[in-house]
Motif scaffolding. Structure first.
Motif, PDB file in Angstrom:
ATOM      1  N   ASN A 177       0.710  -5.672   2.350  1.00 34.95           N
ATOM      2  CA  ASN A 177       0.763  -5.074   1.016  1.00 34.95           C
ATOM      3  C   ASN A 177      -0.640  -4.650   0.595  1.00 34.95           C
TER       4      ASN A 177
ATOM      5  N   ASP B 192      -2.375  -0.132  -4.737  1.00 28.56           N
ATOM      6  CA  ASP B 192      -1.684   1.099  -5.141  1.00 28.56           C
ATOM      7  C   ASP B 192      -0.336   1.270  -4.455  1.00 28.56           C
TER       8      ASP B 192
ATOM      9  N   LYS C 261       0.547   0.848  -1.402  1.00 27.18           N
ATOM     10  CA  LYS C 261       0.553   1.298  -0.015  1.00 27.18           C
ATOM     11  C   LYS C 261       0.954   0.148   0.908  1.00 27.18           C
ATOM     12  N   LYS C 262       1.453   0.502   2.098  1.00 30.55           N
ATOM     13  CA  LYS C 262       1.920  -0.506   3.056  1.00 30.55           C
ATOM     14  C   LYS C 262       1.302  -0.238   4.422  1.00 30.55           C
ATOM     15  N   SER C 263       1.181  -1.284   5.201  1.00 29.57           N
ATOM     16  CA  SER C 263       0.820  -1.190   6.607  1.00 29.57           C
ATOM     17  C   SER C 263       1.595  -2.288   7.325  1.00 29.57           C
TER      18      SER C 263
ATOM     19  N   SER D  39      -8.832  -5.333   1.755  1.00 33.10           N
ATOM     20  CA  SER D  39      -8.389  -4.101   1.086  1.00 33.10           C
ATOM     21  C   SER D  39      -8.547  -4.206  -0.431  1.00 33.10           C
TER      22      SER D  39
ATOM     23  N   VAL E  34      -9.486   0.198   0.877  1.00 32.01           N
ATOM     24  CA  VAL E  34      -8.113   0.069   1.372  1.00 32.01           C
ATOM     25  C   VAL E  34      -8.060   0.304   2.882  1.00 32.01           C
TER      26      VAL E  34
ATOM     27  N   THR F 210      -7.141   1.508   6.437  1.00 34.50           N
ATOM     28  CA  THR F 210      -6.868   2.929   6.672  1.00 34.50           C
ATOM     29  C   THR F 210      -5.886   3.230   7.797  1.00 34.50           C
TER      30      THR F 210
ATOM     31  N   PRO G 167      -2.094   2.646  10.010  1.00 36.22           N
ATOM     32  CA  PRO G 167      -0.698   2.293   9.733  1.00 36.22           C
ATOM     33  C   PRO G 167      -0.294   0.938  10.316  1.00 36.22           C
TER      34      PRO G 167
END
Length: 870
Positions: free
Chosen positions: A324, A327, A329-331, A362, A367, A369, A371
């Motif tokens: 998590n 903003d 975003k996910k990875s 992050s 954050v 970068t 995936p």
């Protein structure tokens, strides 16, 4: 890379560091040198501003890679081709370009081989190869391919161009090549044999563009092993063909999941992308069960990256969980490891660790970068690449957390902030070690946090072999490289954060530096300027002393007086700076009436000399004044940091050294119970800066001892001792040491199952001396007993005046131990074992490293076999 941190710890366990001298009577400090007005060698320019950010005309070149290779597991070879599209964004015309051929270090005739000492070192080749075997090197222009005019020199290749590259133009280079994967590739790449097959960790696997920048032009330092990498950013599109039974993962995004994964694996992977807990994608039952024959091709894309790496094996288990990010975003966090190291005590928690550290970094800095974040268990002890890291399969518990957090921390330094690792290892290793310390505090409420005292680390930071941080890694001695690249820069950032700028200003300035130089190439000067401008402070005195010189710190209290001899009118406290390095001062004051206070003085007090007197508004007499009460500064001589109105309480009449030892022996069970112990075994787990260490001792009366110190992550038997009557044998790193008669006697004296029983027996002729005053140790009043054995072993032990239990033991440097380092061991958590109290928590400080230890097993009278001691 992690292991540069581990080898200094191993060295200390083996040898120790040279002891620093005591207090200086005359100061070495010169304020004119420390605060000299000229620091920066040149003003800012249009490429790099005086404010520490990229200038309006900052540029850097770019390199895109398209790779197609195959892995031959029978021959352990990789073969294929790379097409590099290199763009010249510089204002210069380039008549030639340079590439890096790092696999050439594994050639027998390489510079890396030639520069390894005859005794060997960590980066020595264990087996030689032919390096990169180039089948063809060509240039592609307007759809035509022509042979390139190239020259290979060691780990570099120059391609001479028919027409110089103009600003804004690109050249395409195609190289067909093959190479043999080394089993041990300077601890950065290699292969590990497991019971279910080989694990391949593949890096430095293709020719890579050297960096052309506005600082040096072409950066062409050869690859010798210690120095890492400096690379251009670009996009990667790569295909790897491997046997169909293998699981393969690399940097970036796998773009053909449907072609290489089973429907069950894809379904589980989808579940993992929505789970905060690790989901098993491939379990132990599925290893080598694939019915697929032949080969599969795995296709990955990695954007805006400086490098890519990958791993492959038929032996991998695989689990994953969602990361998590800010903003929304996910990875994806995932781990690949053999079944031998599965389980919650080892790699079964790897994905939890990956997720935890990346979410922290992050949030705190920038954050993440990529995936996917992949942790691979294999032969490499610890090495970082964009989106994927290689960690030792031997890592467990806190050691696995430490190496995982460290290697993924590198995704910020140097993967995002692209500094020149070949020249400035501290700009990635040191910065990363610093942020690792903050992550240790944050992860799982500090589960693996092991705070280190800068004061106790001072002997290590300023040892006789100390070198300036501002040196290339290939120049710094291997035994000090871990200090110069990792520990000392991190310690400097902690000082900057906690005592010079303060957390708020530091956090803002450091984040600003990362944001400014994300995916760019900062120099040390850019970092210095950025921190000063965003932090609002002239820090040239700090950079000069800490990074460019080996200036030491020695703050001391000179005297304490009262205004007009009246404590109610205030105290005048005079402090000194006795070494070359200035620093702010933190002073704790305790008054007779119980009042306590902390005084913080800025570094500017040292601008006019080496002595400073300040007024303290006391209301009663002072009991104690202490500089740096928390041990946050690397003061080489803490003995002069404390002023006391009274040195301690007088020892009660009739108390002797022998009676103090008797009180201790009675407190732990009594001499009768101790004498009834025929054999005694302990197993102890230790943690030194995230490195797991195993200690095992076995004793059997009357004269048998077996002891070993083992570092699992590097499979190193640091020390082994076997005593059997008159036979005394010591092994260091598997090699038996020659021992004199005195050496053997010392080992016997130092390795007693219950030392005080031995010390307090008159027939053993041990000299005992009780200090006339008590001393406070960790807020406990103690008796201090100095001990000298006939063989020359020296100890200073501290015993609780109330309970009689031993609080601390200091192993001193004696006449037979010149050049060694004193070791301090604190004891706590005494527990009953067969009616005898044994300390289950120990903390040892040697050479600046704190090792926190806990007893996991203690047994007595188990009938140990004599065979153990042969």
């Amino acid at each position: 890379m992690k292991l540069n941190k581990i080898y200094p710890i191993a060295t200390l366990l083996l040898c120790g560091l040279v002891k620093q001298g005591m207090a200086q009577t005359a100061s070495k400090y010169d304020q004119h040198e420390a605060f000299a007005p000229l620091f920066y060698p040149a003003p800012g320019n249009e490429y790099r501003s005086a404010g520490g950010q990229p200038g309006p005309k900052y540029w850097q070149n770019a390199a895109d890679y398209k790779l197609n290779v195959a892995l031959d597991t029978a021959q352990h070879r990789i073969s294929g081709s790379v097409v590099i599209t290199y763009k010249n964004n510089s204002p210069d015309q380039l008549p030639f370009v340079w590439l890096q051929l790092d696999q050439n270090i594994y050639r027998e005739d390489s510079r890396g081989t030639a520069t390894v000492a005859a005794t060997g070192d960590r980066f020595a080749n264990r087996n030689f190869s032919k390096g990169f075997e180039l089948k063809s090197v060509s240039l592609i222009s307007n759809g035509k391919t022509i042979a390139a005019n190239y020259l290979v020199n060691d780990t570099r290749m120059q391609i001479k161009l028919a027409d110089a590259m103009k600003t804004g133009t690109s050249v395409q280079i195609k190289i067909d090549y093959t190479y043999t994967v080394p089993e041990y590739g300077t601890d950065r790449t290699g292969r590990l044999h497991t019971r279910n097959g080989w694990i391949y960790e593949i890096a430095q696997w293709y020719p890579r563009m050297a960096v052309y920048d506005d600082v040096l032009g072409w950066n062409n330092i050869p690859y010798l092993g210690a120095s890492e990498f400096y690379l251009e950013y670009g996009n990667f599109d790569y295909n790897i063909t491997a046997p169909a039974n293998m699981l393969l993962y690399g940097s970036g995004e796998l773009v053909n999941e449907a072609q290489v994964l089973s429907p069950a694996e894809i379904s589980r992977l989808t579940k993992a992308r929505n789970s905060d807990k690790a989901v098993i994608i491939r379990d132990s039952a599925e290893i080598n069960k694939s019915a697929a024959k032949g080969n599969r091709t795995w296709h990955f894309v990695c954007k805006n990256s400086r490098d890519v790496a990958w791993a492959a094996s038929g032996a991998f288990m695989w689990d994953a969980a969602r990361i998590n990010l800010p903003d929304g975003k996910k990875s994806l966090a995932q781990s690949l490891y053999p079944v031998e190291v599965a389980g919650q005590g080892a790699w079964g928690r790897s994905t939890e660790f990956v997720k935890g550290c990346i979410e922290h970094y992050s949030k705190e800095w920038f954050v993440y970068t990529y995936p996917v974040a992949t942790n691979v268990a294999g032969i490499v002890g610890g090495m970082e690449y964009p989106g994927i890291v290689f960690c030792s399969s031997m890592s467990t518990k806190g050691g696995l957390w430490g190496v995982t957090s460290h290697e993924f921390g590198h995704n910020w330094f140097p993967m995002v902030v692209g500094s020149n690792e070949r020249k400035y290892a501290w700009m990635d290793e040191g910065f990363n070690t610093f942020v690792n310390g903050l992550a240790n505090q944050a992860f799982n409420k500090g589960e693996f946090n092991s705070p280190q005292s800068a004061q106790r680390m001072a002997p290590m930071a300023f040892s006789s072999g100390a070198e300036a941080i501002m040196n290339t890694p290939d120049v710094i001695g291997l035994n000090y490289n871990g200090v110069a690249a990792y520990f000392k820069p991190a310690m400097g950032l902690n000082l900057l954060r906690d005592h010079i700028l303060g957390p708020e200003r530091f956090q803002y300035a450091f984040r600003e530096y990362i944001k400014r130089w994300a995916f760019k190439h900062p120099t040390p000067w850019d970092f210095f300027r950025s921190m000063e401008n965003a932090g609002g402070e002239d820090l040239s005195w700090f950079w000069r002393g800490w990074f460019f010189n080996n200036w030491k710190l020695d703050q001391g209290i000179k005297n304490v007086q009262y205004v007009k001899n009246d404590p109610a009118q205030g105290a005048l406290i005079t402090i000194q700076n006795l070494e070359q390095l200035p620093m702010p001062v933190v002073i704790a004051v305790k008054e007779e009436n119980g009042k306590t206070d902390t005084v913080r003085l800025p570094v500017e007090i040292w601008q006019r000399g080496n002595t400073w007197t300040f007024h303290y508004p006391s209301t009663s007499k002072l009991n104690k004044v202490v500089i740096d009460p928390d041990g946050s500064f690397p003061d080489i001589n803490p003995a002069n940091n404390t002023w006391k109105a009274e040195a301690g309480k007088p020892v009660p009449a009739g108390t002797t050294a022998a009676s103090v030892l008797n009180q201790y022996l009675n407190a732990i069970g009594g001499t009768d119970k101790l004498n009834a112990v025929k054999d005694y075994s302990t197993e102890v787990e230790g943690d030194a800066q995230g490195t797991q260490i195993s200690f095992k001792h076995k004793f059997k009366r009357p004269d048998k001892v077996w002891m070993e110190v083992f570092i699992p992550i590097i499979k190193l038997m640091a020390r082994k001792l076997v005593i059997n009557g008159d036979s005394v044998v010591v092994f260091r790193s598997g090699k038996q040491l020659p021992l004199s008669a005195t050496d053997k006697a010392l080992e016997k004296d130092k390795n007693q199952p219950f030392p005080e029983l031995y010390f307090n027996t008159p027939a053993n002729s041990v000299k005992l001396e009780l200090a006339p005053l008590t001393e406070d140790i960790n807020e406990v009043q103690t008796y201090v007993v100095s001990i000298a054995t006939p063989a020359g072993a020296l100890f200073r032990n501290y015993y609780d005046t109330k309970t009689g239990l031993k609080v601390r033991s200091v192993s001193l440097v004696g006449q037979e131990g010149a050049g060694g380092q004193e070791a301090v061991t604190d004891y706590a958590d005494y527990r009953d074992v067969n009616g005898i109290k044994v300390p289950f928590k120990l903390k040892t400080t040697a050479g600046g490293f704190d090792t926190n230890m806990k007893v996991i097993k203690a047994e007595m009278n188990t009938g140990l076999s004599d065979d153990i001691f042969k």
